[in-house]
Each structure stands twice: as C-alpha cells, then as structure tokens.
Motif scaffolding. Sequence first.
Motif, short mmCIF file in Angstrom:
data_model
loop_
_atom_site.label_atom_id
_atom_site.label_comp_id
_atom_site.label_asym_id
_atom_site.label_seq_id
_atom_site.Cartn_x
_atom_site.Cartn_y
_atom_site.Cartn_z
N PRO A 1 0.89 -1.26 0.11
CA PRO A 1 0.10 0.09 -0.05
C PRO A 1 0.86 1.26 -0.08
O PRO A 1 1.87 1.19 0.35
CB PRO A 1 -0.82 -0.23 1.50
N LYS A 2 0.56 2.34 -0.57
CA LYS A 2 1.04 3.62 -0.74
C LYS A 2 1.58 3.94 0.66
O LYS A 2 2.58 4.85 0.93
CB LYS A 2 0.31 4.82 -1.17
N GLU A 3 0.72 3.86 1.86
CA GLU A 3 1.06 4.10 3.00
C GLU A 3 2.38 3.41 3.47
O GLU A 3 3.01 3.97 4.80
CB GLU A 3 -0.06 3.81 4.23
N ILE A 4 2.94 2.38 2.95
CA ILE A 4 4.01 1.59 3.76
C ILE A 4 5.17 2.13 3.17
O ILE A 4 6.22 1.94 3.74
CB ILE A 4 3.84 -0.07 3.24
N ALA A 5 5.36 2.53 1.81
CA ALA A 5 6.53 3.10 1.25
C ALA A 5 6.29 3.78 0.27
O ALA A 5 5.37 4.04 -0.71
CB ALA A 5 7.30 1.90 0.58
N THR A 6 7.08 5.12 0.30
CA THR A 6 7.18 6.12 -0.73
C THR A 6 7.80 5.54 -2.06
O THR A 6 8.61 4.51 -2.04
CB THR A 6 7.91 7.39 -0.40
#
Length: 58
Positions: free
Chosen positions: A19-24
């Motif tokens: 998910p986007k929230e885990i890694a940029t």
Amino acid sequence: MVKVKLKTGQTEILFTNLPKEIATPEELKQLYGERWKIETDYDRLKTNYTSKNSAEED
C-alpha cells in the motif's frame, strides 16, 4: 504500479502490492535497487557454481 525517475533520467515502472502508506516511491526505488543487486549476485554465484561443477564432471 509506481513510476520512479532513475539517475539516467529514464522512468522505470515498479510493480508492488505494498500500500502507498507503507513505502514512498523513493523508498521503493531504493528497495528494488538493493534487491536487484542481490538477484544479480545470486545469479552470478549460481552460474559460476554450475560452470565449475560442469567442468569437474568432464
């Protein structure tokens, strides 16, 4: 799917299920780079080992 800009100016597309929230995108670019180094080193070791064993069998 994440698009990242390489040092060469080229754009690379990375596929991930994170998910986007885990890694940029920048973190993913770094992780993929590190993983690629490991994969290529492993391939070299495997190729070298296979070649060496093949030569010993002759």
